[in-house]
Scaffold this motif. Structure first.
Motif, PDB file in Angstrom:
ATOM      1  N   ILE A  42       0.858  -1.180   0.000  1.00 34.36           N
ATOM      2  CA  ILE A  42       0.000   0.000   0.000  1.00 34.36           C
ATOM      3  C   ILE A  42       0.895   1.231   0.000  1.00 34.36           C
ATOM      4  CG2 ILE A  42      -1.827   1.240   1.222  1.00 34.36           C
ATOM      5  CD1 ILE A  42      -2.706  -1.411   2.425  1.00 34.36           C
ATOM      6  N   ILE A  43       0.728   2.070  -1.006  1.00 36.08           N
ATOM      7  CA  ILE A  43       1.575   3.233  -1.199  1.00 36.08           C
ATOM      8  C   ILE A  43       1.110   4.387  -0.315  1.00 36.08           C
ATOM      9  CG2 ILE A  43       2.534   4.831  -2.908  1.00 36.08           C
ATOM     10  CD1 ILE A  43       3.254   1.876  -3.341  1.00 36.08           C
ATOM     11  N   GLU A  44       2.069   5.120   0.238  1.00 41.68           N
ATOM     12  CA  GLU A  44       1.751   6.260   1.095  1.00 41.68           C
ATOM     13  C   GLU A  44       0.898   7.280   0.332  1.00 41.68           C
ATOM     14  OE1 GLU A  44       4.267   8.758   4.340  1.00 41.68           O
ATOM     15  OE2 GLU A  44       5.018   8.897   2.289  1.00 41.68           O
ATOM     16  N   GLY A  45      -0.204   7.683   0.942  1.00 40.98           N
ATOM     17  CA  GLY A  45      -1.069   8.696   0.360  1.00 40.98           C
ATOM     18  C   GLY A  45      -2.180   8.161  -0.518  1.00 40.98           C
ATOM     19  N   GLU A  46      -2.193   6.873  -0.812  1.00 38.54           N
ATOM     20  CA  GLU A  46      -3.226   6.315  -1.683  1.00 38.54           C
ATOM     21  C   GLU A  46      -4.391   5.751  -0.869  1.00 38.54           C
ATOM     22  OE1 GLU A  46      -2.613   2.868  -4.125  1.00 38.54           O
ATOM     23  OE2 GLU A  46      -1.628   1.738  -2.528  1.00 38.54           O
ATOM     24  N   THR A  47      -5.485   5.457  -1.569  1.00 38.26           N
ATOM     25  CA  THR A  47      -6.616   4.744  -0.986  1.00 38.26           C
ATOM     26  C   THR A  47      -6.714   3.398  -1.676  1.00 38.26           C
ATOM     27  OG1 THR A  47      -7.814   6.798  -0.520  1.00 38.26           O
ATOM     28  CG2 THR A  47      -9.093   4.765  -0.555  1.00 38.26           C
ATOM     29  N   MET A  48      -6.420   2.351  -0.928  1.00 37.72           N
ATOM     30  CA  MET A  48      -6.484   0.987  -1.449  1.00 37.72           C
ATOM     31  C   MET A  48      -7.849   0.400  -1.123  1.00 37.72           C
ATOM     32  SD  MET A  48      -5.386  -1.798  -2.852  1.00 37.72           S
ATOM     33  CE  MET A  48      -3.637  -1.534  -3.131  1.00 37.72           C
ATOM     34  N   GLY A  49      -8.631   0.104  -2.136  1.00 39.07           N
ATOM     35  CA  GLY A  49      -9.932  -0.506  -1.929  1.00 39.07           C
ATOM     36  C   GLY A  49      -9.822  -2.014  -1.806  1.00 39.07           C
ATOM     37  N   VAL A  50     -10.630  -2.600  -0.939  1.00 43.63           N
ATOM     38  CA  VAL A  50     -10.711  -4.057  -0.805  1.00 43.63           C
ATOM     39  C   VAL A  50     -12.185  -4.424  -0.897  1.00 43.63           C
ATOM     40  CG1 VAL A  50     -10.166  -6.077   0.588  1.00 43.63           C
ATOM     41  CG2 VAL A  50      -8.681  -4.073   0.705  1.00 43.63           C
ATOM     42  N   VAL A  51     -12.533  -5.221  -1.914  1.00 40.84           N
ATOM     43  CA  VAL A  51     -13.932  -5.545  -2.159  1.00 40.84           C
ATOM     44  C   VAL A  51     -14.138  -7.053  -2.239  1.00 40.84           C
ATOM     45  CG1 VAL A  51     -14.291  -3.382  -3.392  1.00 40.84           C
ATOM     46  CG2 VAL A  51     -13.726  -5.448  -4.678  1.00 40.84           C
ATOM     47  N   GLY A  52     -15.387  -7.437  -2.146  1.00 46.63           N
ATOM     48  CA  GLY A  52     -15.778  -8.843  -2.199  1.00 46.63           C
ATOM     49  C   GLY A  52     -17.060  -9.023  -1.411  1.00 46.63           C
ATOM     50  N   GLU A  53     -17.725 -10.135  -1.627  1.00 47.22           N
ATOM     51  CA  GLU A  53     -18.986 -10.371  -0.923  1.00 47.22           C
ATOM     52  C   GLU A  53     -18.724 -10.687   0.545  1.00 47.22           C
ATOM     53  OE1 GLU A  53     -20.521 -13.383  -3.422  1.00 47.22           O
ATOM     54  OE2 GLU A  53     -18.989 -14.844  -2.907  1.00 47.22           O
ATOM     55  N   SER A  54     -19.770 -10.715   1.338  1.00 53.23           N
ATOM     56  CA  SER A  54     -19.640 -10.999   2.772  1.00 53.23           C
ATOM     57  C   SER A  54     -18.972 -12.345   2.987  1.00 53.23           C
ATOM     58  CB  SER A  54     -21.026 -11.006   3.428  1.00 53.23           C
ATOM     59  OG  SER A  54     -21.635  -9.751   3.329  1.00 53.23           O
ATOM     60  N   GLY A  55     -18.001 -12.374   3.900  1.00 49.45           N
ATOM     61  CA  GLY A  55     -17.286 -13.603   4.203  1.00 49.45           C
ATOM     62  C   GLY A  55     -16.044 -13.828   3.371  1.00 49.45           C
ATOM     63  N   CYS A  56     -15.682 -12.849   2.532  1.00 49.82           N
ATOM     64  CA  CYS A  56     -14.499 -13.044   1.675  1.00 49.82           C
ATOM     65  C   CYS A  56     -13.198 -12.800   2.423  1.00 49.82           C
ATOM     66  CB  CYS A  56     -14.583 -12.139   0.447  1.00 49.82           C
ATOM     67  SG  CYS A  56     -14.304 -10.393   0.792  1.00 49.82           S
ATOM     68  N   GLY A  57     -13.255 -12.212   3.626  1.00 54.54           N
ATOM     69  CA  GLY A  57     -12.053 -12.005   4.426  1.00 54.54           C
ATOM     70  C   GLY A  57     -11.521 -10.587   4.409  1.00 54.54           C
ATOM     71  N   LYS A  58     -12.252  -9.653   3.800  1.00 55.67           N
ATOM     72  CA  LYS A  58     -11.732  -8.291   3.675  1.00 55.67           C
ATOM     73  C   LYS A  58     -11.624  -7.579   5.026  1.00 55.67           C
ATOM     74  CE  LYS A  58     -16.276  -6.559   2.122  1.00 55.67           C
ATOM     75  NZ  LYS A  58     -16.992  -7.851   2.206  1.00 55.67           N
ATOM     76  N   SER A  59     -12.626  -7.737   5.894  1.00 55.03           N
ATOM     77  CA  SER A  59     -12.564  -7.103   7.215  1.00 55.03           C
ATOM     78  C   SER A  59     -11.498  -7.759   8.088  1.00 55.03           C
ATOM     79  CB  SER A  59     -13.922  -7.188   7.916  1.00 55.03           C
ATOM     80  OG  SER A  59     -14.877  -6.386   7.248  1.00 55.03           O
ATOM     81  N   THR A  60     -11.377  -9.088   7.993  1.00 54.29           N
ATOM     82  CA  THR A  60     -10.339  -9.799   8.751  1.00 54.29           C
ATOM     83  C   THR A  60      -8.958  -9.338   8.317  1.00 54.29           C
ATOM     84  OG1 THR A  60     -11.776 -11.730   8.922  1.00 54.29           O
ATOM     85  CG2 THR A  60      -9.446 -12.070   9.388  1.00 54.29           C
ATOM     86  N   LEU A  61      -8.786  -9.091   7.027  1.00 55.94           N
ATOM     87  CA  LEU A  61      -7.498  -8.589   6.531  1.00 55.94           C
ATOM     88  C   LEU A  61      -7.165  -7.248   7.164  1.00 55.94           C
ATOM     89  CD1 LEU A  61      -5.104  -8.835   4.547  1.00 55.94           C
ATOM     90  CD2 LEU A  61      -6.525  -7.650   2.851  1.00 55.94           C
ATOM     91  N   GLY A  62      -8.135  -6.346   7.217  1.00 57.43           N
ATOM     92  CA  GLY A  62      -7.899  -5.044   7.831  1.00 57.43           C
ATOM     93  C   GLY A  62      -7.561  -5.150   9.305  1.00 57.43           C
ATOM     94  N   ARG A  63      -8.239  -6.046  10.005  1.00 57.87           N
ATOM     95  CA  ARG A  63      -7.998  -6.211  11.440  1.00 57.87           C
ATOM     96  C   ARG A  63      -6.639  -6.835  11.728  1.00 57.87           C
ATOM     97  NH1 ARG A  63     -12.856  -5.854  14.467  1.00 57.87           N
ATOM     98  NH2 ARG A  63     -12.028  -7.210  16.074  1.00 57.87           N
ATOM     99  N   THR A  64      -6.165  -7.708  10.831  1.00 61.59           N
ATOM    100  CA  THR A  64      -4.846  -8.310  11.041  1.00 61.59           C
ATOM    101  C   THR A  64      -3.731  -7.290  10.824  1.00 61.59           C
ATOM    102  OG1 THR A  64      -4.799  -9.093   8.744  1.00 61.59           O
ATOM    103  CG2 THR A  64      -5.547 -10.647  10.410  1.00 61.59           C
ATOM    104  N   ILE A  65      -3.951  -6.330   9.924  1.00 61.67           N
ATOM    105  CA  ILE A  65      -2.914  -5.327   9.650  1.00 61.67           C
ATOM    106  C   ILE A  65      -2.616  -4.505  10.901  1.00 61.67           C
ATOM    107  CG2 ILE A  65      -2.398  -3.207   8.371  1.00 61.67           C
ATOM    108  CD1 ILE A  65      -3.859  -4.382   5.989  1.00 61.67           C
ATOM    109  N   ILE A  66      -3.663  -4.128  11.640  1.00 58.11           N
ATOM    110  CA  ILE A  66      -3.428  -3.306  12.830  1.00 58.11           C
ATOM    111  C   ILE A  66      -3.438  -4.142  14.110  1.00 58.11           C
ATOM    112  CG2 ILE A  66      -4.317  -1.231  11.726  1.00 58.11           C
ATOM    113  CD1 ILE A  66      -6.878  -1.574  13.259  1.00 58.11           C
ATOM    114  N   GLN A  67      -3.313  -5.459  13.947  1.00 54.51           N
ATOM    115  CA  GLN A  67      -3.153  -6.407  15.053  1.00 54.51           C
ATOM    116  C   GLN A  67      -4.344  -6.471  16.001  1.00 54.51           C
ATOM    117  OE1 GLN A  67       0.853  -5.936  16.903  1.00 54.51           O
ATOM    118  NE2 GLN A  67       1.163  -7.981  16.086  1.00 54.51           N
TER     119      GLN A  67
END
Length: 324
Positions: A42-67
């Protein structure tokens, strides 16, 4: 001369597995692979979108990044530092640079706590500013997110959903972070309020040089706010591309299905709806092959036996599919 891009957040083969409680006597462990081998910069200053249907793991990915969730395997680097090699004390210093905006603003706020105290709490925890300066900072934050000064003495139940989300955004920027995970921050809001919150996020990004990971299932919102988009399916990376390239020239069958499902007022007759296979509800897992194979309209015998490689088709446009 163009400014050199700096990688702020780097993921390397990040996995998050949850053990499944079995009803049989088998000793072989089974897991739900919520995030399965994500590698991403993820590049500094950008907005990285993460998409997919419910249960695809996108929210879990975000939560793992910030521990908020501990990863099963892999590594997350922030500003070049492996955050999983740090002690709790070391990570606490780094933690103020990484914040999160949650989907439900009501549950994100303590109903017994005044809004002013909620905004001041991060500064209290990190002992930033004097007592007088903290109070001044609270007023500054309220104004910055479009709320009145007197709102500091109110409780969360006295606000609308959009106002509560503004408070949550204000709390997220209280410590001047560099990176914010926005976990579906507008999905619980009315459409007219969504536009206001998105504009607020963009204004704050420009003012504070923020970097966002914007998690959403609303592809219309993602197209408006994001620079690049990662498409996930059942914990796996399906496609990654600049936002314009992804929407105008999607490659992965799953991406095409998602995009064809977007409601449109003026439907382009040339753009046909992509139809899944009849056995689309067959989500049986296998250690081999493509995870999307049971639903894919282009599936072949190779898809069921060999996992597709992550390939770069065009500059910045990656996909995991045998048939592309």
């Amino acid at each position: 001369m163009e400014k050199e891009e700096k990688v702020l957040v780097s993921l390397r083969n990040v996995k998050k597995y949850y053990p499944v409680k079995k009803k049989t006597l088998s000793f072989e462990k089974e897991y739900v692979k919520a995030v399965n081998g994500v590698t991403l910069d993820i590049i500094e200053g950008e907005t990285m979108g993460v998409v997919g249907e419910s249960g695809c793991g996108k929210s879990t990915l975000g939560r793992t990044i910030i521990q908020l969730e501990e990863i099963t395997d892999g590594a997350v680097f922030f500003n070049g530092e492996n955050i999983h090699e740090k002690s709790n004390a070391e990570f606490k210093k780094l933690r103020k640079d990484m914040q999160m905006i949650f989907q439900d603003p009501f549950s994100s706020l303590n109903p017994r706590q005044k809004i002013g105290n909620a905004l001041r709490e991060p500064m209290d925890i990190y002992h930033q500013y004097s007592k007088k300066e903290r109070q001044e900072k609270v007023i500054e934050l309220l104004k910055e997110v479009g709320l009145k000064e007197e709102y500091a003495n109110r409780y969360s139940h006295e606000f609308s959903g959009g106002q509560r989300q503004r408070v949550v955004i204000g709390r997220a920027i209280a410590l001047n972070p560099k990176f914010i995970v926005c976990d579906e921050p507008v999905s619980a809001l009315d459409v007219s309020i969504q536009a206001q919150i998105i504009q607020l996020l963009q204004d704050l990004q420009e003012k504070h040089n923020l970097t966002y990971m914007f998690i959403s299932h609303d592809l219309g919102v993602v197209r408006y706010i994001c620079d690049r988009v990662l498409v996930m399916y059942r914990g796996n990376m399906a496609e990654l591309a600049p936002v314009k390239q992804l929407y105008e020239n999607p490659k992965h069958p799953y991406t095409k299905i998602l995009l064809s499902a977007i409601p449109r007022v003026n439907l382009d007759k040339r753009r046909q709806k992509v139809v899944e296979k009849e056995n689309s509800l067959d989500l049986s897992t296998s250690s081999n092959g493509c995870v999307f194979a049971p639903r894919c309209p282009l599936v072949t015998s190779k898809c069921k036996e060999v996992e597709p490689e992550w390939r770069e088709l065009e500059p910045g446009h990656f996909v995991a599919c045998h048939e592309v």
